[in-house]
Design an enzyme around this catalytic site. Structure first.
Site, PDB file in Angstrom:
ATOM      1  N   HIS A 169     -13.592  40.624   0.979  1.00 46.05           N
ATOM      2  CA  HIS A 169     -12.492  40.850   1.919  1.00 46.05           C
ATOM      3  C   HIS A 169     -12.313  39.650   2.830  1.00 46.05           C
ATOM      4  O   HIS A 169     -13.269  39.119   3.369  1.00 46.05           O
ATOM      5  CB  HIS A 169     -12.698  42.134   2.731  1.00 46.05           C
ATOM      6  CG  HIS A 169     -14.014  42.263   3.434  1.00 46.05           C
ATOM      7  ND1 HIS A 169     -15.198  42.528   2.773  1.00 46.05           N
ATOM      8  CD2 HIS A 169     -14.331  42.177   4.744  1.00 46.05           C
ATOM      9  CE1 HIS A 169     -16.185  42.606   3.646  1.00 46.05           C
ATOM     10  NE2 HIS A 169     -15.688  42.380   4.853  1.00 46.05           N
TER      11      HIS A 169
ATOM     12  N   HIS B 235     -10.767  38.196   6.297  1.00 45.30           N
ATOM     13  CA  HIS B 235     -10.422  38.666   7.640  1.00 45.30           C
ATOM     14  C   HIS B 235      -9.302  37.816   8.227  1.00 45.30           C
ATOM     15  O   HIS B 235      -9.328  36.591   8.108  1.00 45.30           O
ATOM     16  CB  HIS B 235     -11.613  38.503   8.596  1.00 45.30           C
ATOM     17  CG  HIS B 235     -12.781  39.378   8.308  1.00 45.30           C
ATOM     18  ND1 HIS B 235     -13.029  40.546   8.996  1.00 45.30           N
ATOM     19  CD2 HIS B 235     -13.803  39.250   7.420  1.00 45.30           C
ATOM     20  CE1 HIS B 235     -14.154  41.096   8.550  1.00 45.30           C
ATOM     21  NE2 HIS B 235     -14.641  40.324   7.586  1.00 45.30           N
TER      22      HIS B 235
END
Ligand SMILES: [Zn+2]
Length: 142
Positions: free
Chosen positions: A100, A102
């Protein structure tokens, strides 16, 4: 899908998320424990643990989504800047083993620090050591 992965469960709709972008490959949603207003995560829908476990075209789609979302996120929360980063692997602080990116909106005097403040005890590297690292990285790509 990984059954015990919280991000896979968000993709599947089993856990609610505040979705800010979605296509066939990528999902972006607000971080449930934000570091600042607008803190957004961009993930591939398929479960891949780290950046380089992710097929190049899917990683490209994640990067493209980050590129498109950064100005929208900054604008939505009136942030003049953002930190865009991946914790790539457990030792780097990756808490959910589903890659992921950010987007952390940043504000003047927000108390946050730059990427260069990640490590407080920096190594002393000689020119010879830097040269060796440079050539090792080049060799790893061969
Ligand atoms: Zn997952």
């Amino acid at each position: 899908m990984s059954e015990d992965c919280i991000f896979c469960q968000i993709v599947a709709g089993d856990i609610p998320g505040r979705t800010v972008y979605e296509d066939d490959t990528v999902l972006a949603f607000l971080d449930a424990n934000p570091l600042s207003p607008g803190h957004t995560l961009v993930i591939p829908k398929a479960h891949h643990e780290r950046l380089n476990d992710t097929p190049a075209d899917v990683a490209g789609a994640v990067m493209s989504t980050l590129y498109e979302l950064v100005p929208a996120v900054e604008s939505a929360v009136d942030a003049p800047a953002s930190t865009v980063a991946f914790n790539n692997g457990e030792e780097a602080g990756q808490e959910v083993p589903h890659v992921h990116g950010h987007i952390v909106p940043r504000f003047e005097d927000d108390g946050g620090r730059p990427i260069h403040a990640l490590v407080t005890d920096r190594p002393e590297l000689s020119d010879a050591e830097l040269d060796a690292i440079e050539s090792d990285i080049v060799a790893e790509q061969a």
